[in-house]
Design an enzyme around this catalytic site. Structure first.
Site, short mmCIF file in Angstrom:
data_model
loop_
_atom_site.label_atom_id
_atom_site.label_comp_id
_atom_site.label_asym_id
_atom_site.label_seq_id
_atom_site.Cartn_x
_atom_site.Cartn_y
_atom_site.Cartn_z
N GLU A 1 0.79 -1.22 0.00
CA GLU A 1 0.00 0.00 0.00
C GLU A 1 0.83 1.28 0.00
O GLU A 1 0.40 2.29 -0.54
CB GLU A 1 -0.95 0.01 1.21
CG GLU A 1 -1.94 -1.13 1.24
CD GLU A 1 -2.91 -1.08 0.07
OE1 GLU A 1 -3.24 0.04 -0.38
OE2 GLU A 1 -3.32 -2.15 -0.40
N SER B 1 -51.80 -25.08 42.20
CA SER B 1 -51.55 -25.30 43.63
C SER B 1 -50.24 -24.70 44.11
O SER B 1 -50.01 -24.64 45.33
CB SER B 1 -51.56 -26.79 43.93
OG SER B 1 -52.84 -27.33 43.73
#
Length: 858
Positions: free
Chosen positions: A86, A494
């Site tokens: 680059e 219950s």
């Protein structure tokens, strides 16, 4: 001389013109140039990560995958590859490379095309942070000026570090650290030279130079990178040759999760969005540490799934997911009421039509299996052959396996929730060639399975501070994202009774109080009908002590209690346990569990009994760290006891009351909602629900409804089953001093009941221990037991401590009064001091006092 003079003047003029042009361009664009000062404090968009309490990564949220690295953490070979490819003069120019500019200009003049951009690493950084990739001159000019500003602000190493962490490298990978994980599933410093070169070649075209999307182009680009590295003397010829010939090894890797807990992860995601907003939560790099233990979480998931499969197997086999061959495809679209399978999708139908009922080629089978969704550990398979007692199948990827007879002999035909067909005698009664079936892996291979019909949830928390220990909201998050653990309000049946009994014990009742276990009838003039609550099973024992009534879940006793206490007073008392007023119905049906709560709410309510009377607040986030590891949130839970608060702050616990007060003064004290003596008495009764009472040798023994929990062999367990009248909801909530867990099973569709099952003759009682009607004790409790086998192994077994102001006296069991007898007719019972019986039982030991209501015996 005159020529030289004009030549020098021309040069000076051109230089002046160049500077003037540059200056003019700068003033033209300067108002559009962003400030580069933000680069000094860059906050990369980093995904949120969620961890268990023991540090295992269980989820990751965010649009971008990024692993920020310092320059020291990046391998030199990666730096060399980037510089060579680059910007080889990166360390010698000041942001704009004049040589590169001239080269790009010469290419433009000689070819008439823009083939080189002359962008340095600094210019690319400027574009990546502040500009777009639009190929226009004005963007290039801005890029150059920004680069010059950046070079004045940052050092070269700082620029390079930002660049390597900012790069977009495809498949949502940003930065070289994340790219290494995405493409190779390894850390950057573990990559070889060919893999490094592949990544270094991607910045110019992440999509077209991608080793996954375009491997051929990626190889060509990799070789260019290697050539540049060789030319710059970063690598040797031998290294170049090896990397040049290396095959493409990249494939897509998802985040390496150490634990999959999607229901909890979704709870964290929603909480983080509420705290920080969507963008910040997803991209702020937060690390969220939850309170959940990974081993317990896995145990809860396993327990829930195994329990649902057990339910589904005893109710019968509903048939294959689809029949791929052996049938006429056109018959699937007929109006026949005997249609046996779902309609295929377009691709599947095309393959069925192409093969016209004949067996599919293996390539088509594999492609079909690849399209199928994943649900938990279930695996899709196609039956390729059926034998007398076995069947051959093809699984995803073309793998082959055999289903043995003992892994499919459960599969009698499902008729409805109440009925099952005859037990099969051969594999051909269950499966056909071409069947698409589901399997689940077991130790012996694969077991025929199906997606369970009911939903379920298991949630556990620490009763001493409310910290969530595990939470599973359904069989599979992929199948349904509805979290039944904290979103499904279901009738509790219950399992509401302990709260009613607590209200009674906080008044004039004791565990030895006798209440009449006899039918109740109430006429309703408005409706012209009678309300007749019944016991389940419908057995009535007459006067019965409260301990036994709660342990055996006597419905009519609860009705009589709520009548004595008052409906509104009982409802008010129940609300003390953290339940919302709108969820607590104010009528007598409240005594039988008509109220609807979530499993998490039920666990919180029972935690009051486990911790001695305190209402803790459930929480699941222990701390939150920012992207730099700084703690920005630390939970401050409310504690129910000095011991657990001391453990939280790392202080040695003593029995010094002053020291304990000091400990609690540093932490939040949970509010007391019921007396500790009441909590202890309820726990005593709920321990009897597990271990029963009486004397089996003298034929007075009895089991509590939770007797199956005895398999855990822990004498300090307490808990309560729950079943609605129509068996649409089943519950078990149980606890020790250090953990409380709630298990719920029921259909999401409220019209469906869980039904009943008959014995499968292929299995016998040993392999099918549950027969008859589904209930809390048979449907929800087994999953709870399986989970607690793991949870309890991590905890010290500790008995519940006797609170102050309590006494234990020997009572006569039939009458609840004092006795001097020491045989099977007597027992020691706990009382709040002052409430113990004062009179002795008569010699015949018949009940002497029973509460009465308007109908007679209460």
């Amino acid at each position: 001389m005159r020529f030289l003079k004009y030549f020098l003047l021309t040069i000076v003029a051109l230089i002046f013109l160049g500077f003037a042009t540059v200056a003019g361009l700068y003033y033209y664009v300067k108002d559009d140039l962003p400030s580069v000062d933000t680069l000094r404090d860059v906050r990369f968009l980093t995904p949120m990560q969620v961890y268990t309490a023991d540090g295992k990564l269980m989820s990751q949220f965010g649009e971008q995958r990024r692993i920020p690295l310092t320059l020291d953490e990046i391998p030199q070979s990666m730096i060399d590859a980037i510089l060579a490819t680059e910007d080889s003069r990166f360390y010698s120019h000041r942001g704009v490379d004049p040589i590169g500019v001239m080269r790009a200009f010469w290419v433009l003049v000689s070819t008439g095309e823009i083939r080189e951009g002359a962008s340095t690493i600094t210019m690319q950084l400027a574009r990546n942070f502040f500009l777009t990739r639009e190929r226009v001159w004005i963007r290039k000019i801005k890029e150059a000026f920004i680069a010059l500003h950046i070079e004045q602000l940052l050092s070269k190493d700082e620029i390079l570090e930002l660049y390597l962490n900012k790069l977009e490298l495809g498949h949502r990978a940003f930065g070289v650290g994340a790219a290494a994980q995405v493409y190779y599933g390894r850390d950057l410093d573990q990559l070889d030279l060919s893999e490094i070169a592949t990544l270094a070649g991607m910045p110019q075209g992440p999509s077209i130079l991608n080793p996954i999307s375009n491997p051929a182009a990626s190889v060509q680009r990799r070789r260019i990178v290697l050539g540049r590295m060789l030319a710059e003397n970063y690598i040797t010829r031998d290294e170049y040759d090896v990397a040049f010939r290396a095959p493409v090894s990249a494939r897509y890797h998802v985040a390496e999760l150490e634990l999959n807990a999607p229901f909890l992860a979704e709870m964290v995601r929603q909480e983080m969005i509420q705290r920080f907003g969507v963008d910040d939560a997803y991209n702020g790099g937060y690390k969220v540490h939850t309170t959940v233990n990974s081993e317990q979480q896995l145990a809860a998931e396993y327990a829930l799934r195994e329990n649902l499969h057990a339910y589904d197997e005893r109710h019968g086999y509903r048939g294959p997911e689809m029949r791929l061959w052996g049938i006429d495809p056109e018959s699937l679209f007929s109006d026949s009421k005997t249609q046996l399978q779902k309609l295929p999708d377009e691709a599947t139908l095309a393959t069925m039509m192409q093969n016209r009922g004949e067996q599919w080629p293996e390539a088509d089978i594999i492609q079909y299996l690849e399209r199928q969704p994943r649900f938990g550990r279930l695996q899709h398979a196609i039956v390729s052959d059926v034998h007398e007692k076995t069947a051959d199948v093809i699984l995803r990827g073309g793998m082959r396996a055999t289903i043995e007879w003992n892994q499919m002999d459960w599969a009698r035909r499902y008729i409805d929730a109440e009925r099952q067909g005859f037990a099969p005698k051969s594999a051909s009664e269950i499966l056909n060639r071409g069947d698409h079936v589901l399997l689940r892996p077991v130790e012996e291979g694969y077991r025929l399975a199906q997606m369970p019909g009911p939903g379920s949830a298991i949630v556990a928390l620490n009763p001493n501070n409310g910290a969530l220990q595990s939470i599973v909201g359904g069989y599979s998050f992929n199948h349904s994202q509805f979290n039944r653990a904290n979103q499904a309000k279901r009738q509790v049946g219950s399992s509401i009774k302990p709260f009613i009994y607590a209200a009674a014990l906080d008044r004039d009742f004791t565990l030895a109080t006798l209440v009449n276990d006899a039918p109740v009838t109430q006429w309703n003039p408005g409706s012209g009908s009678a309300w007749r609550p019944r016991n389940s099973p419908e057995v009535y024992d007459g006067p019965i002590r409260l301990r036994e009534a709660l342990a055996r879940s006597k419905n009519v006793v609860s009705v009589r209690l709520i009548r004595e206490l008052g409906v509104n007073q009982t409802a008010d008392y129940i609300e003390r346990f953290g339940f919302l007023p709108n969820d607590v119905q104010r009528n007598e049906s409240l005594s039988l569990g008509a109220a609807s709560f979530t499993p998490l709410e039920m666990a919180r309510g029972f935690a009051v009994f486990a911790n001695g009377g305190y209402l803790v607040t459930p929480y699941f986030i222990d701390r939150i760290e920012d992207s730099d590891g700084n703690i920005i949130f630390q939970s401050q839970p409310e504690y129910a006891c000095a011991r657990c608060a001391a453990e939280a702050v790392g202080i040695e616990f003593t029995n010094d009351d002053y020291a304990n007060e000091a400990i609690l003064s540093e932490r939040n004290q949970a509010p007391r909602v019921i007396p500790e003596q009441v909590a202890y008495l309820v726990t005593e009764a709920l321990q009897s629900a597990v271990w029963g009472g009486g004397s089996w040798a003298n034929q007075t023994g009895w089991n509590g409804t939770a007797w199956r929990a005895q398999a855990l062999r822990n004498r300090n367990l307490a808990g309560k089953t729950g079943t609605t009248n129509d068996v649409k909801d089943t519950w078990f909530v149980g606890y020790t001093r250090d953990i409380v867990a709630a298990s719920w099973v029921g259909f999401d569709n409220l019209e469906f009941a869980l039904g009943r099952t008959s014995l499968n003759s292929n299995l016998g009682r040993q392999r099918q221990p549950i027969v008859g009607s589904e209930a809390g004790a048979t449907t929800a409790l087994p999953g709870w037991v399986t989970y607690m086998q793991t949870a309890l192994s991590q905890l010290e077994e500790r008995p519940f401590e006797l609170p102050p102001n309590m006494v234990s006296v020997r009572i006569d069991q039939p009458s609840g009064r004092l006795t001097n007898r020491t045989d099977h007719t007597s027992m020691f019972e706990y009382f709040i001091r002052g409430t113990e019986p004062k009179e002795f039982a008569n010699p015949d030991r018949r009940p002497q006092e029973v509460f009465e209501d308007e109908e007679g015996l209460f």
